[in-house]
Design a protein around this motif. Structure first.
Motif: not given
Length: 125
Positions: A3, A85, A87-95
């Motif tokens: 990630k 980072y 801990r907060i990583y998700n699909a929206d962050v990936q965008k």
């Protein structure tokens, strides 16, 4: 599938080490692979990278570590930034990451093309 890249650059600014900003293949690899990064290098490395037209991840990753002059404290803060980072990583962050990494990838290619053209001209090609 990772990630984030924790990039350990050649120069850290530690003691008598070169304190100059210097881009190496290490950060280029992360940018070329369209990967978010935290960089262990000289202070203000990210600031200098932005001057070259790259975007960093300051809206997603705490980049305050880049301003810390003491190398040991800078490394500790960088590692904490990676942990936050993750801990907060998700699909929206990936965008958001995808948008920034695509910009950086295009900037890298454009800078490379300009460098090759300048080299050809200086060599008479």
């Amino acid at each position: 599938n990772t990630k984030i890249s924790l990039v350990s650059e050649t120069f850290s600014g530690h003691h008598e080490c070169n304190k100059d900003f210097f881009v190496t293949e290490k950060i280029v690899r992360a940018i070329g692979n369209r990967h978010p990064f935290v960089v262990l290098s000289t202070p203000h490395y990210l600031q200098n990278l932005r001057k070259l037209g790259y975007r960093t991840f300051d809206q997603i990753i705490d980049e305050d570590y880049d301003k810390i002059l003491d190398i040991d404290k800078r490394i500790d803060a960088a590692i904490i930034s990676v942990e936050k980072y993750l801990r907060i990583y998700n699909a929206d962050v990936q965008k958001e990451i995808d948008y920034i990494t695509q910009h950086n990838y295009i900037n890298l290619l454009e800078r490379y093309d300009k460098s090759i053209q300048a080299s050809r001209l200086s060599l008479g090609f």
